[in-house]
Design a protein around this motif. Structure first.
Motif, PDB file in Angstrom:
ATOM      1  N   SER A 400       0.868  -1.240  -0.262  1.00  0.00           N
ATOM      2  CA  SER A 400       0.031   0.150   0.096  1.00  0.00           C
ATOM      3  C   SER A 400       1.038   1.218   0.152  1.00  0.00           C
ATOM      4  O   SER A 400       2.101   1.304   0.482  1.00  0.00           O
ATOM      5  CB  SER A 400      -1.049  -0.115   1.192  1.00  0.00           C
ATOM      6  N   PRO A 401       0.499   2.444  -0.339  1.00  0.00           N
ATOM      7  CA  PRO A 401       1.226   3.791  -0.459  1.00  0.00           C
ATOM      8  C   PRO A 401       1.577   3.863   0.821  1.00  0.00           C
ATOM      9  O   PRO A 401       2.547   4.525   1.504  1.00  0.00           O
ATOM     10  CB  PRO A 401       0.257   4.731  -0.798  1.00  0.00           C
ATOM     11  N   TYR A 402       0.586   3.463   2.190  1.00  0.00           N
ATOM     12  CA  TYR A 402       0.800   3.999   3.396  1.00  0.00           C
ATOM     13  C   TYR A 402       1.372   2.770   4.255  1.00  0.00           C
ATOM     14  O   TYR A 402       1.456   3.041   5.348  1.00  0.00           O
ATOM     15  CB  TYR A 402      -0.647   4.192   3.842  1.00  0.00           C
ATOM     16  N   ALA A 403       1.792   1.626   3.602  1.00  0.00           N
ATOM     17  CA  ALA A 403       2.474   0.610   4.278  1.00  0.00           C
ATOM     18  C   ALA A 403       3.741   0.981   5.043  1.00  0.00           C
ATOM     19  O   ALA A 403       4.563   1.790   4.453  1.00  0.00           O
ATOM     20  CB  ALA A 403       2.702  -0.659   3.348  1.00  0.00           C
ATOM     21  N   ARG A 404       3.988   0.643   6.248  1.00  0.00           N
ATOM     22  CA  ARG A 404       5.372   0.820   6.779  1.00  0.00           C
ATOM     23  C   ARG A 404       6.285   0.313   6.232  1.00  0.00           C
ATOM     24  O   ARG A 404       6.485  -1.213   6.246  1.00  0.00           O
ATOM     25  CB  ARG A 404       5.202   0.490   8.272  1.00  0.00           C
ATOM     26  N   ALA A 405       7.159   0.919   5.579  1.00  0.00           N
ATOM     27  CA  ALA A 405       8.548   0.506   4.783  1.00  0.00           C
ATOM     28  C   ALA A 405       9.497  -0.531   5.546  1.00  0.00           C
ATOM     29  O   ALA A 405       9.843   0.024   6.579  1.00  0.00           O
ATOM     30  CB  ALA A 405       9.121   1.455   3.854  1.00  0.00           C
ATOM     31  N   GLY A 406       9.340  -1.743   5.081  1.00  0.00           N
ATOM     32  CA  GLY A 406      10.326  -2.719   5.610  1.00  0.00           C
ATOM     33  C   GLY A 406       9.915  -3.408   6.905  1.00  0.00           C
ATOM     34  O   GLY A 406      10.675  -4.216   7.389  1.00  0.00           O
ATOM     35  N   LEU A 407       8.715  -3.120   7.417  1.00  0.00           N
ATOM     36  CA  LEU A 407       8.116  -3.411   8.683  1.00  0.00           C
ATOM     37  C   LEU A 407       8.109  -5.179   8.423  1.00  0.00           C
ATOM     38  O   LEU A 407       7.433  -5.901   7.454  1.00  0.00           O
ATOM     39  CB  LEU A 407       6.878  -3.118   8.918  1.00  0.00           C
ATOM     40  N   ILE A 408       8.367  -5.619   9.432  1.00  0.00           N
ATOM     41  CA  ILE A 408       8.186  -7.222   9.723  1.00  0.00           C
ATOM     42  C   ILE A 408       7.291  -7.496  10.789  1.00  0.00           C
ATOM     43  O   ILE A 408       7.648  -7.043  12.036  1.00  0.00           O
ATOM     44  CB  ILE A 408       9.466  -8.292   9.932  1.00  0.00           C
ATOM     45  N   ASP A 409       5.850  -7.723  10.534  1.00  0.00           N
ATOM     46  CA  ASP A 409       4.824  -7.569  11.486  1.00  0.00           C
ATOM     47  C   ASP A 409       4.855  -8.914  12.097  1.00  0.00           C
ATOM     48  O   ASP A 409       4.578  -9.865  11.818  1.00  0.00           O
ATOM     49  CB  ASP A 409       3.563  -7.303  10.822  1.00  0.00           C
ATOM     50  N   HIS A 410       5.070  -8.881  13.416  1.00  0.00           N
ATOM     51  CA  HIS A 410       5.135 -10.136  14.327  1.00  0.00           C
ATOM     52  C   HIS A 410       3.835 -10.357  14.845  1.00  0.00           C
ATOM     53  O   HIS A 410       3.800 -11.452  16.077  1.00  0.00           O
ATOM     54  CB  HIS A 410       6.414 -10.064  15.444  1.00  0.00           C
ATOM     55  N   GLN A 411       2.719  -9.587  14.761  1.00  0.00           N
ATOM     56  CA  GLN A 411       1.334  -9.865  15.424  1.00  0.00           C
ATOM     57  C   GLN A 411       0.917 -11.052  14.952  1.00  0.00           C
ATOM     58  O   GLN A 411       1.298 -11.745  14.097  1.00  0.00           O
ATOM     59  CB  GLN A 411       0.596  -8.850  15.153  1.00  0.00           C
ATOM     60  N   THR A 412       0.000 -11.962  15.998  1.00  0.00           N
ATOM     61  CA  THR A 412      -0.418 -12.921  15.679  1.00  0.00           C
ATOM     62  C   THR A 412      -1.784 -12.557  14.821  1.00  0.00           C
ATOM     63  O   THR A 412      -2.650 -11.777  15.253  1.00  0.00           O
ATOM     64  CB  THR A 412      -1.018 -13.787  16.755  1.00  0.00           C
ATOM     65  N   LEU A 413      -1.762 -13.187  13.474  1.00  0.00           N
ATOM     66  CA  LEU A 413      -2.846 -12.917  12.490  1.00  0.00           C
ATOM     67  C   LEU A 413      -3.483 -14.111  11.970  1.00  0.00           C
ATOM     68  O   LEU A 413      -2.718 -15.118  12.050  1.00  0.00           O
ATOM     69  CB  LEU A 413      -2.203 -11.959  11.584  1.00  0.00           C
TER      70      LEU A 413
END
Length: 598
Positions: A400-413
């Motif tokens: 997305s244009p607003y995605a946090r660049a380079g983030l590795i999201d460790h949340q349980t999803l």
């Protein structure tokens, strides 16, 4: 040394050219996409604040890959346990009396393994995560009517322990590097694909005893009623419980379910690891297209929302994407064995490129995932949230244009998080909840409200300038992962005293790649001639982070001092415009509002 070589290749790949292009003819032949237009999306208009900046949600669901099989060696992710570049885990191979460690598999076509409820329980093995080879070897391997299917005869040694990296899937790794990778995304159900797609659309999988009676539906983790092209008896299933389209229709939110015409992307029996293709198109439902059998879709008169993927490409070109889109593949591009990895990556890239060329790009969130693990190895024990799951871990990407660049999201999803995000964005947080949605059913829980489920909204940064289109070739070279052109504004003080800086403002900007930066803007006061005093222009050429001054002309400083002397607040509106040198297509602008003090 193995891991080090991956890291070196990963870093070197970032210097690759940003816009490698495959021919339009090759793209169309492989992915079904029309020939791309020359220009990407035009510049955005100012967006609403927060999650409601997202006007279009696109969910691209591929088939049968575990997280470790695609991102097990991705730097920083919760991947395959390693020590000194070598895996520290292995899985028993009972046929050959050995223990097999995960290994790099460069093959474009894989076999995988069984992926129903029984296989899931065997693979997990009470939390040991060591049943994958046993499960694959116990696959039935029935005769296949397609002699070209490479998994018709399953050899004793399987490939479920193999993993891919940026050499085979550079675009997927490039999206992860430049946008968001979710490394704890789980299949919502502990079974196979039809239940997974039912959960994706409704948060439940069930069987219904009485037509049009949601209260007659009971939980069915493994065996919901199946479509006629699956059961071969011609019997028509009735999905009478509530799905997301019911709420979307009630709130007048547009949606589309897009099917890529071709072979059905799954097996006739998910405990079997061989299959022959079954026809699928926008009017011939299958296990990947269950919406025609939801009573809500028929009652709401929205069967026509289930349509060909060509309509999605047309909507993207015209800037008329619906608010919510689901994208379903065919066998050839599904990545479900025996489909090739490269064909699936090319298809997904073509869909993402079409969105990025659209004027809708600037308000879109694209979620990419895989419906189940396909029998491939993963080392993370799935969380137990209820009687249905979660299932095994699968890859998840946000683009997305607003995605946090380079983030590795460790949340349980899980894929339930897509329901939750759509509900929060378009429905005011209303859930598929039998106690409140007006259609009571017997689902065991409201999946979107489970305490274990993370929040996809955390993967966005709506305070940063939107990222311009990031177009990738559909047939990339190995390890070609260019950096996206991106402007970041962190570090600019939002409250300043210009006299401390020689009568100027101070600002800070970061360009992810080399950029040409121009400043402009004005003071929100009336100057001597009644016009708003303009800020001075700066022209900078740099890469990385740069701190600089923006001059305020002397007449403007005089007007500013006079206003500040009256103890009135003054705001400076500073506009920064960054352009990639040699490419006017890559341009992004942002305005910062700065409070000025005496």
């Amino acid at each position: 040394m193995v891991l080090l070589s991956y890291l070196i290749g990963f870093l070197l790949a970032l210097a690759a050219p940003a816009h490698q292009r495959a021919s339009a003819a090759a793209t169309a032949a492989t992915t079904g996409a029309p020939a791309p237009s020359a220009a990407p999306a035009p510049a955005p208009v100012p967006a609403p604040h927060g999650i409601h900046a997202i006007k279009h949600v696109v969910i691209i669901m591929q088939e049968n890959r575990s997280f470790d099989s695609y991102f097990g060696t991705y730097p920083g992710a919760d991947g395959i346990p390693m020590a000194h570049g070598k895996p520290t885990v292995c899985v028993p191979d009972p046929l050959h009396s050995r223990c097999v460690a995960p290994y790099h598999d460069s093959a474009d076509v894989n076999h995988g393994g069984p992926h129903g409820q029984a296989a899931a329980m065997l693979d997990i093995d009470g939390g040991l995560m060591d049943g994958f080879i046993t499960s694959a070897q116990e696959g039935k391997g029935q005769p296949c009517t397609n002699p070209d299917d490479p998994v018709c005869t399953i050899p004793g040694e399987t490939d479920v322990m193999g993993y891919h990296d940026g050499g085979e899937i550079p675009n997927y790794w490039a999206y992860a590097h430049n946008f968001v990778l979710q490394d704890h995304m789980f299949e919502p159900n502990l079974s196979w694909s039809l239940p997974a797609h039912l959960f994706e659309l409704s948060g439940w999988s069930a069987r219904c005893a009485i037509v049009a009676d949601p209260m007659s539906c009971t939980n069915a983790l493994q065996s919901p009623a199946t479509p006629p092209d699956f059961n071969k008896t011609g019997s028509i299933p009735e999905y009478d419980w509530t799905d997301l389209t019911y709420l979307l229709h009630r709130h007048h939110v547009s949606w589309g379910y897009y099917v890529f015409a071709g072979g059905e992307p799954d097996c006739e029996d998910d405990e079997d690891i061989t299959c022959a293709p079954v026809g699928q198109n926008a009017t011939t439902p299958g296990i990947w297209n269950p919406l025609p059998y939801f009573n809500t879709v028929k009652e709401d008169g929205q069967l026509s929302n289930i349509q060909s993927l060509s309509n999605f490409y047309a909507a993207a070109r015209g800037g008329t994407l619906p608010s919510v889109s689901w994208i379903v593949p065919n066998q050839k591009v599904s990545e479900h064995p025996p489909a090739s990895v490269s064909a699936g990556q090319a298809y997904v890239t073509s869909v993402i490129n079409a969105i990025m060329r659209s004027s809708d790009w600037w308000s879109t969130a694209i979620f990419v995932s895989w419906d189940d693990w396909g029998g491939f190895y993963d080392h993370v024990v799935p969380p137990h949230v209820d009687q249905n799951g979660y299932g095994l871990r699968v890859p998840g990407l946000l683009i997305s244009p607003y995605a946090r660049a380079g983030l590795i999201d460790h949340q349980t999803l899980s894929h339930d998080a897509y329901l939750k995000f759509v509900e929060d964005d378009f429905l005011g947080g209303e859930r598929i909840n039998p106690a409140t949605d007006g259609r009571p059913d017997r689902r065991p829980d409201v999946r979107e409200t489970l305490p274990q489920l993370g929040d996809l909204a955390r993967d966005f940064d709506f305070n940063q300038p939107p990222t311009p289109p990031y177009l990738l070739p559909t047939h990339p070279h190995p390890w070609s992962m260019p950096a996206a052109f991106r402007l970041r504004l962190s570090g600019t003080p939002l409250s300043q005293t210009p006299r401390f800086h020689g009568g100027a403002l101070v600002a800070s900007a970061t360009c992810a790649t080399r950029c040409s930066l121009t400043t402009g803007g004005y003071l929100a006061i009336a100057g001597p001639d009644g016009a708003r005093p303009r800020l001075g222009a700066r022209h900078l050429l740099f890469a990385g982070r740069r701190r600089f001054r923006v001059p305020i002309a002397r007449p403007a400083r005089t007007a500013l001092a006079a206003t500040l002397a009256t103890h009135r607040a003054v705001w400076a509106h500073l506009t920064l415009t960054a352009t990639r040198p040699g490419s006017r297509e890559d341009t992004v602008s942002a305005t910062i509002r700065i409070r000025l003090r005496p």
